[in-house]
Design an enzyme around this catalytic site. Structure first.
Site, PDB file in Angstrom:
ATOM      1  N   LYS A   1      23.799 -64.577  49.373  1.00  0.00           N
ATOM      2  CA  LYS A   1      22.477 -65.146  49.609  1.00  0.00           C
ATOM      3  C   LYS A   1      21.612 -64.150  50.374  1.00  0.00           C
ATOM      4  O   LYS A   1      22.142 -63.276  51.055  1.00  0.00           O
ATOM      5  CB  LYS A   1      22.593 -66.494  50.338  1.00  0.00           C
ATOM      6  CG  LYS A   1      23.381 -66.409  51.661  1.00  0.00           C
ATOM      7  CD  LYS A   1      22.544 -65.849  52.778  1.00  0.00           C
ATOM      8  CE  LYS A   1      23.388 -65.262  53.864  1.00  0.00           C
ATOM      9  NZ  LYS A   1      22.623 -64.329  54.727  1.00  0.00           N
TER      10      LYS A   1
ATOM     11  N   ILE B   1      30.031 -57.409  54.705  1.00  0.00           N
ATOM     12  CA  ILE B   1      30.412 -58.808  54.531  1.00  0.00           C
ATOM     13  C   ILE B   1      31.527 -58.966  53.510  1.00  0.00           C
ATOM     14  O   ILE B   1      32.435 -59.766  53.669  1.00  0.00           O
ATOM     15  CB  ILE B   1      29.201 -59.690  54.164  1.00  0.00           C
ATOM     16  CG1 ILE B   1      29.621 -61.166  54.190  1.00  0.00           C
ATOM     17  CG2 ILE B   1      28.608 -59.285  52.818  1.00  0.00           C
ATOM     18  CD1 ILE B   1      28.473 -62.130  54.049  1.00  0.00           C
TER      19      ILE B   1
ATOM     20  N   ARG C   1      28.733 -46.344  44.631  1.00  0.00           N
ATOM     21  CA  ARG C   1      28.155 -45.082  44.184  1.00  0.00           C
ATOM     22  C   ARG C   1      28.848 -43.895  44.848  1.00  0.00           C
ATOM     23  O   ARG C   1      28.713 -42.764  44.413  1.00  0.00           O
ATOM     24  CB  ARG C   1      26.653 -45.083  44.460  1.00  0.00           C
ATOM     25  CG  ARG C   1      25.904 -46.116  43.600  1.00  0.00           C
ATOM     26  CD  ARG C   1      24.390 -45.960  43.729  1.00  0.00           C
ATOM     27  NE  ARG C   1      23.701 -46.842  42.794  1.00  0.00           N
ATOM     28  CZ  ARG C   1      23.205 -48.032  43.105  1.00  0.00           C
ATOM     29  NH1 ARG C   1      23.337 -48.485  44.334  1.00  0.00           N
ATOM     30  NH2 ARG C   1      22.588 -48.763  42.208  1.00  0.00           N
TER      31      ARG C   1
ATOM     32  N   LEU D   1      25.441 -56.685  47.546  1.00  0.00           N
ATOM     33  CA  LEU D   1      24.449 -55.610  47.653  1.00  0.00           C
ATOM     34  C   LEU D   1      23.277 -56.038  48.537  1.00  0.00           C
ATOM     35  O   LEU D   1      23.128 -57.228  48.853  1.00  0.00           O
ATOM     36  CB  LEU D   1      23.930 -55.261  46.255  1.00  0.00           C
ATOM     37  CG  LEU D   1      24.907 -54.577  45.308  1.00  0.00           C
ATOM     38  CD1 LEU D   1      24.404 -54.672  43.872  1.00  0.00           C
ATOM     39  CD2 LEU D   1      25.115 -53.124  45.719  1.00  0.00           C
TER      40      LEU D   1
END
Length: 328
Positions: free
Chosen positions: A95, A12, A35, A72
């Site tokens: 959200k 997104i 990461r 995330l």
């Protein structure tokens, strides 16, 4: 310019939000963290961001970042919103910001303690389509509002997709059930008092894949369904005594059609259509967020609003466990 940092290379952010952050009039993306440093470096190169970090902590420690966008997995939103606030960064978080309403209180505490802005990214509340719906209802265009009807569905059975992984916060209600909820609350300025619900879960994933919800707002009723395993559909209708408003492509213009509102009169013999071509709601959201950081009176989606919205979703889950009404 407001300097954005992005925590993760999620789809997104990559495909929707980052391009519009870059195009905004008051912000620029300066840092990407992942990461996997290679992924961070590749995405930074794609968008011309000068910094790529191999940990979220490194990005939060950077003095080249004013605020962060967090796309995330849902299960990590609260943790990293708190860490970002503690690092003195403003936060725009995808959200739902939390999986339970009571998880938002610690975020509010850190927001206030560190004097930063923290907002849940409900981009629809910045779209002129929804502000027009609110104005029409508020100005009496359909008379007394009696019923709101909504639907949001797509088809996704990918076991590797976070939306089908309960440990990451997957499920239909957290992902898309929040949209009929927030748009109704936003458009009417009212809160649900009680709800009834039926929920179906996937036997393999364990996530909710279908929910049918009825809500009592006191002055009107609302009903909606959402599903992660049905054909694509989005619908919102606000039905009053003197007319009704149909909202086309209410949440994601493009796959679901072009953003528009049609106002019908009581006898269904006249209709007026309002169209919103080319609106970039993620850009509008980002620009309003930055202006608010700088002291404007822009309307943004506050964490207090997030608590109210999540309380609705929490009540839906509770209601699904029994017959009858559940208090919100």
């Amino acid at each position: 310019m407001f300097r954005w940092g992005i925590l993760s290379t999620a789809t997104i952010g990559r495909e929707q939000v980052i391009p519009q952050l870059q195009d905004s009039e008051n912000g620029v993306v300066t840092a990407i963290a992942s990461r996997d440093h290679g992924r961070a470096r590749a995405l930074a190169h794609r968008f011309g961001a000068p910094l790529a970090f191999s940990s979220y902590e490194e990005l939060l420690a950077s003095d080249q970042v004013d605020g962060v966008y967090i796309p995330l997995p849902t299960s990590q939103h609260v943790e990293w919103a708190i860490k970002a606030a503690q690092a003195g960064k403003h936060v725009l978080c995808e959200k739902p910001i939390a999986l339970h309403a009571d998880q938002i209180a610690p975020v509010i505490k850190e927001r206030d303690a560190n004097h930063v802005l923290v907002c849940e990214a409900f981009m629809v509340t910045y779209h002129p389509q929804w502000r027009k719906v609110r104005d029409l209802i508020g100005n009496g265009a359909i008379g007394r509002l009696r019923h709101v009807q909504g639907a949001f569905s797509y088809f996704n059975t990918d076991p590797d997709n976070m939306r089908n992984q309960p440990e990451l916060g997957g499920g239909g209600l957290p992902d898309i059930g929040v949209y009929p909820t927030v748009s109704t609350r936003f458009s009417t300025g009212l809160e649900p008092l009680r709800v009834q619900a039926v929920i179906e879960r996937d036997r393999n994933f364990g996530t909710d894949i279908y929910a049918s919800v009825k809500a009592d707002f006191g002055d009107f009723e609302m009903s909606f369904y959402c599903s992660t395993q049905m054909a694509l559909r989005q619908l919102m209708v606000f039905h009053g005594e003197q007319g009704f408003i149909e909202v086309t492509a209410p949440f994601n213009a493009g796959d679901y059609g072009h953003a528009a509102i049609t106002l019908h009169n009581r006898d269904h013999e006249e209709a007026q259509t309002f169209r919103f071509p080319g609106v970039r709601q993620y850009r509008l959201q980002a620009e309003a967020f930055v202006r608010k950081v700088r002291g404007s009176d822009d309307e943004v989606f506050t964490l207090e609003q997030s608590v109210l919205n999540q309380s609705f979703i929490d009540a839906v889950y509770r209601a699904s466990s029994h017959d009858g009404w559940e208090t919100v």
